[in-house]
Design an enzyme around this catalytic site. Structure first.
Site, PDB file in Angstrom:
ATOM      1  N   LYS A  81       0.837  -1.212   0.000  1.00 28.08           N
ATOM      2  CA  LYS A  81       0.000   0.000   0.000  1.00 28.08           C
ATOM      3  C   LYS A  81       0.874   1.265   0.000  1.00 28.08           C
ATOM      4  O   LYS A  81       0.649   2.170  -0.799  1.00 28.08           O
ATOM      5  CB  LYS A  81      -0.948  -0.001   1.217  1.00 28.08           C
ATOM      6  CG  LYS A  81      -1.918  -1.185   1.211  1.00 28.08           C
ATOM      7  CD  LYS A  81      -2.874  -1.160   2.367  1.00 28.08           C
ATOM      8  CE  LYS A  81      -2.232  -1.371   3.719  1.00 28.08           C
ATOM      9  NZ  LYS A  81      -1.562  -2.684   3.867  1.00 28.08           N
ATOM     10  N   THR A  82       1.865   1.295   0.903  1.00 28.94           N
ATOM     11  CA  THR A  82       2.759   2.462   0.959  1.00 28.94           C
ATOM     12  C   THR A  82       3.526   2.599  -0.356  1.00 28.94           C
ATOM     13  O   THR A  82       3.675   3.698  -0.895  1.00 28.94           O
ATOM     14  CB  THR A  82       3.759   2.296   2.124  1.00 28.94           C
ATOM     15  OG1 THR A  82       3.009   2.017   3.305  1.00 28.94           O
ATOM     16  CG2 THR A  82       4.592   3.540   2.329  1.00 28.94           C
ATOM     17  N   ASP A 126      -1.689   6.895   6.029  1.00 30.82           N
ATOM     18  CA  ASP A 126      -1.611   5.480   6.374  1.00 30.82           C
ATOM     19  C   ASP A 126      -2.540   5.214   7.560  1.00 30.82           C
ATOM     20  O   ASP A 126      -2.801   6.108   8.360  1.00 30.82           O
ATOM     21  CB  ASP A 126      -0.158   5.152   6.751  1.00 30.82           C
ATOM     22  CG  ASP A 126       0.128   3.674   6.647  1.00 30.82           C
ATOM     23  OD1 ASP A 126      -0.744   2.922   6.190  1.00 30.82           O
ATOM     24  OD2 ASP A 126       1.243   3.265   7.012  1.00 30.82           O
ATOM     25  N   THR A 175      -5.791  -1.286   6.799  1.00 34.45           N
ATOM     26  CA  THR A 175      -5.854  -2.742   6.928  1.00 34.45           C
ATOM     27  C   THR A 175      -7.283  -3.146   7.291  1.00 34.45           C
ATOM     28  O   THR A 175      -7.602  -4.319   7.331  1.00 34.45           O
ATOM     29  CB  THR A 175      -4.911  -3.224   8.050  1.00 34.45           C
ATOM     30  OG1 THR A 175      -5.134  -2.393   9.195  1.00 34.45           O
ATOM     31  CG2 THR A 175      -3.464  -3.127   7.646  1.00 34.45           C
ATOM     32  N   ARG A 234       6.694  -8.033   1.899  1.00 37.96           N
ATOM     33  CA  ARG A 234       7.558  -7.606   3.009  1.00 37.96           C
ATOM     34  C   ARG A 234       8.215  -8.811   3.655  1.00 37.96           C
ATOM     35  O   ARG A 234       9.394  -8.796   4.004  1.00 37.96           O
ATOM     36  CB  ARG A 234       6.748  -6.827   4.052  1.00 37.96           C
ATOM     37  CG  ARG A 234       7.575  -6.514   5.296  1.00 37.96           C
ATOM     38  CD  ARG A 234       6.853  -5.604   6.265  1.00 37.96           C
ATOM     39  NE  ARG A 234       6.594  -4.328   5.648  1.00 37.96           N
ATOM     40  CZ  ARG A 234       5.460  -3.638   5.804  1.00 37.96           C
ATOM     41  NH1 ARG A 234       4.502  -4.130   6.563  1.00 37.96           N
ATOM     42  NH2 ARG A 234       5.301  -2.489   5.210  1.00 37.96           N
TER      43      ARG A 234
HETATM   44  P1  ADP Z   1       2.115  -1.878   3.237  1.00 37.96           P
HETATM   45  O1  ADP Z   1       2.134  -0.371   3.146  1.00 37.96           O
HETATM   46  O2  ADP Z   1       0.938  -2.494   2.542  1.00 37.96           O
HETATM   47  O3  ADP Z   1       2.271  -2.395   4.635  1.00 37.96           O
HETATM   48  P2  ADP Z   1       4.629  -1.668   1.798  1.00 37.96           P
HETATM   49  O4  ADP Z   1       4.226  -0.886   0.610  1.00 37.96           O
HETATM   50  O5  ADP Z   1       5.370  -0.939   2.881  1.00 37.96           O
HETATM   51  O6  ADP Z   1       3.381  -2.433   2.428  1.00 37.96           O
HETATM   52  O7  ADP Z   1       5.489  -2.907   1.249  1.00 37.96           O
HETATM   53  C1  ADP Z   1       6.417  -3.589   2.058  1.00 37.96           C
HETATM   54  C2  ADP Z   1       7.667  -3.915   1.274  1.00 37.96           C
HETATM   55  O8  ADP Z   1       7.349  -4.928   0.338  1.00 37.96           O
HETATM   56  C3  ADP Z   1       8.222  -2.731   0.476  1.00 37.96           C
HETATM   57  O9  ADP Z   1       9.442  -2.329   0.995  1.00 37.96           O
HETATM   58  C4  ADP Z   1       8.482  -3.252  -0.895  1.00 37.96           C
HETATM   59  O10 ADP Z   1       9.861  -3.379  -1.086  1.00 37.96           O
HETATM   60  C5  ADP Z   1       7.896  -4.627  -0.939  1.00 37.96           C
HETATM   61  N1  ADP Z   1       6.808  -4.720  -1.930  1.00 37.96           N
HETATM   62  C6  ADP Z   1       5.490  -4.609  -1.681  1.00 37.96           C
HETATM   63  N2  ADP Z   1       4.775  -4.816  -2.806  1.00 37.96           N
HETATM   64  C7  ADP Z   1       5.672  -5.065  -3.777  1.00 37.96           C
HETATM   65  C8  ADP Z   1       5.541  -5.373  -5.169  1.00 37.96           C
HETATM   66  N3  ADP Z   1       4.348  -5.505  -5.744  1.00 37.96           N
HETATM   67  N4  ADP Z   1       6.670  -5.562  -5.884  1.00 37.96           N
HETATM   68  C9  ADP Z   1       7.874  -5.476  -5.278  1.00 37.96           C
HETATM   69  N5  ADP Z   1       8.063  -5.204  -3.969  1.00 37.96           N
HETATM   70  C10 ADP Z   1       6.987  -5.005  -3.221  1.00 37.96           C
END
Ligand code: ADP
Length: 368
Positions: A81-82, A126, A175, A234
């Protein structure tokens, strides 16, 4: 400006709950994550549908030279998401401001952020479901009319002074989409729901990360790690780093299937990717409560976690794997769960075990 509380602000978090596949992260990990984050939509693997939809929304807005509709991204932690929020700003070639629901407890905090946004800036919020009610109400108006009312004074003499804002785009992440009040949900012109990744997509992500980290990994090791990453990028990236540690200390630095196997076993990552909390939930459900049904609060106490963590972190994956079901009377273990733990289920299995979620009058939520 208030900074993002991130997952470090989640309840129930602490050294005793730290897990190798824990979605919560420390500062070092956040740095590594930033380095591994795809920067453009074309580098973002998986989530094909959401990616295509987002691509269209962003390209259309760019062609028109206007700010795109507000974007809501929902799904379990660690799915991107981030990353997508950052990509939205990069694709639009606009700056991004990052904050989070828990960091905005007063409407004034939000007013300060909103009034300092540049035209067409992206505001990443977030954990948007954790914002205070007063801030939420201010956000509706700001999202719709690009205006906030600043209240001056108290009681009968209070006056609302309208403040015009430059057009901007909110990217909200949550979430728990179900906890967002409908009026706030309605303000988002596009909602993307991120789902767990399949092993082939995770393998793709791992190849990219290995390249960026300059580690040599065999294809069978990639498969091994991908299959045990809980469908979560992650976690895949985190396991890759633990396997790299193992190969460096006990091997020649190259990662092969044997190194992957040994390292993942050392960190208690089981063959289908369940981590300690997942297994604790299953064990409690089967061993302590005979397979359920058992309420979320009771289950959370049994595994010494917050109900919210069990609900947002462990359950979505356990449910996705067909290991538990949520029923009106509580959580129940499926035959697959008993088999996974190597246990024999008591006969007969709880009668609620197979009630599909859509027939669940409590919407899958059990209140004690
Ligand atoms: P969320 O915000 O949903 O908790 P993040 O965007 O922080 O998740 O993602 C966590 C990590 O996973 C990031 O550092 C990124 O490197 C990796 N990641 C997430 N989605 C992908 C994707 N589709 N392709 C490559 N890396 C990804």
């Amino acid at each position: 400006m208030p900074t993002a509380g991130r997952y470090g602000a989640e309840p129930g978090e602490g050294p005793e709950t730290a897990r190798v596949v824990d979605p919560n992260r420390d500062a070092d990990e956040q740095l590594i994550e930033a380095a591994l984050r795809p920067k453009r939509l074309s580098e973002f693997d998986g989530q094909v549908r959401v990616r295509e939809q987002l691509d269209l929304v962003l390209r259309a807005a760019k062609q028109r030279g206007s700010a795109p509709d507000h974007i809501l991204l929902s799904g379990p932690p660690g799915l991107g998401k981030t990353t997508l929020a950052m990509i939205v700003a990069a694709e639009l070639e606009r700056p991004i401001r990052v904050t989070s629901g828990p960091a905005i407890q007063h409407a004034g905090d939000l007013a300060a952020v909103l009034s300092s946004l540049a035209e067409h800036e992206v505001l990443f919020l977030d954990e948007i479901h954790r914002m205070s009610r007063a801030a939420e109400e201010m956000l509706y108006l700001a999202m719709e009319d690009f205006r906030v009312d600043i209240v001056v004074g108290k009681g009968p003499g209070a006056t609302a002074i309208p403040l015009e804002l430059a057009p901007f785009t909110v990217v909200g992440a949550t979430t728990r989409q179900g906890l967002l009040p409908a009026p706030l949900r309605d303000r988002f012109g596009f909602t993307g729901h991120l789902d767990f990744y399949d092993p082939a997509e995770l393998a793709q992500i791992l190849r990219r990360s290995a390249r960026l980290l300059a580690v040599s990994v065999s294809e069978d090791a990639i498969e091994e790690i991908a299959g045990r990453s809980r469908g979560t990028p992650r976690i895949a990236n985190r396991l890759l780093r633990r396997v790299r540690d193992w190969a460096q200390v006990y091997g020649d630095g190259r990662i092969d299937a044997a190194a992957a196997h040994a390292a993942l076993d050392l960190f208690d990552v089981d063959p289908i990717g369940l981590d300690r909390l997942d297994r604790a939930v299953l064990e409690a459900l089967c061993r302590r409560y005979g397979g359920g049904p058992v309420g979320i609060t009771t289950l959370a106490v049994a595994v010494a976690e917050e109900p919210d963590t069990v609900e947002t972190v462990a359950e979505p994956y356990l449910e996705r794997q067909g290991l538990i079901r949520r029923t009106p009377r509580g959580r129940v273990a499926t035959p697959t769960a008993w088999a996974h733990l190597g246990l024999t289920p008591p006969a007969p299995l709880p009668d609620q075990a197979y009630l599909p979620l859509d027939e669940d009058p409590a919407g899958g939520r059990f209140t004690e």
